[in-house]
Design a protein around this motif. Structure first.
Motif, PDB file in Angstrom:
ATOM      1  N   ASP A 133       0.799  -1.233   0.000  1.00 22.10           N
ATOM      2  CA  ASP A 133       0.000   0.000   0.000  1.00 22.10           C
ATOM      3  C   ASP A 133       0.833   1.285   0.000  1.00 22.10           C
ATOM      4  O   ASP A 133       0.357   2.324   0.423  1.00 22.10           O
ATOM      5  CB  ASP A 133      -0.973  -0.004   1.168  1.00 22.10           C
ATOM      6  N   THR A 168      -0.922   4.083  -1.982  1.00 26.18           N
ATOM      7  CA  THR A 168      -2.050   4.615  -1.220  1.00 26.18           C
ATOM      8  C   THR A 168      -1.568   5.541  -0.115  1.00 26.18           C
ATOM      9  O   THR A 168      -2.108   6.632   0.076  1.00 26.18           O
ATOM     10  CB  THR A 168      -2.877   3.458  -0.618  1.00 26.18           C
ATOM     11  N   GLU A 207      -7.105   6.172 -10.032  1.00 33.12           N
ATOM     12  CA  GLU A 207      -6.832   7.089  -8.922  1.00 33.12           C
ATOM     13  C   GLU A 207      -5.813   8.154  -9.323  1.00 33.12           C
ATOM     14  O   GLU A 207      -6.011   9.344  -9.053  1.00 33.12           O
ATOM     15  CB  GLU A 207      -6.313   6.303  -7.711  1.00 33.12           C
ATOM     16  N   ARG A 264      -2.059   9.784   0.250  1.00 35.30           N
ATOM     17  CA  ARG A 264      -2.667  10.417   1.426  1.00 35.30           C
ATOM     18  C   ARG A 264      -1.906  11.661   1.871  1.00 35.30           C
ATOM     19  O   ARG A 264      -2.500  12.571   2.435  1.00 35.30           O
ATOM     20  CB  ARG A 264      -2.728   9.428   2.590  1.00 35.30           C
TER      21      ARG A 264
END
Length: 97
Positions: free
Chosen positions: A15, A18, A49, A22
């Motif tokens: 991740d 991800t 994304e 953030r």
């Protein structure tokens, strides 16, 4: 303060992407290297994304060529000398190891 975020791991194995998304700021950029370029595979969640975010997105040309991945129009393929220039342009470089 601006940061160049450098990712080299596949977004399908952990991740890191991800986590990076953030914390990435408006003045930051993202450089995909190594297996991280798999994030550009059309029809995948990471690709959607990245496109939706409208980030300053760079990819190492050598790595997309080695993996036969096309660079979308919203990302910019660069070579190693351009990678060095990017590193100098930003206040910090954060490698997501």
């Amino acid at each position: 303060m601006s940061t160049l975020h450098v990712l080299s791991h596949s977004p399908f194995g952990d991740d890191r992407l991800t986590s990076c998304l953030r914390v990435i700021g408006a003045n930051d950029a993202l450089l995909l290297t190594g297996d991280a370029v798999y994030a550009l595979q059309p029809g995948t969640a990471p690709c959607s994304e990245l496109k939706a975010r409208g980030l300053k997105l760079f990819v190492l040309a050598e790595d997309v060529q080695a993996r036969a991945i096309e660079v979308p129009g919203w990302a910019k393929a660069i070579d190693y000398p351009a990678f060095v220039e990017l590193s100098i342009h930003y206040d910090k470089v954060n490698s997501w190891l």
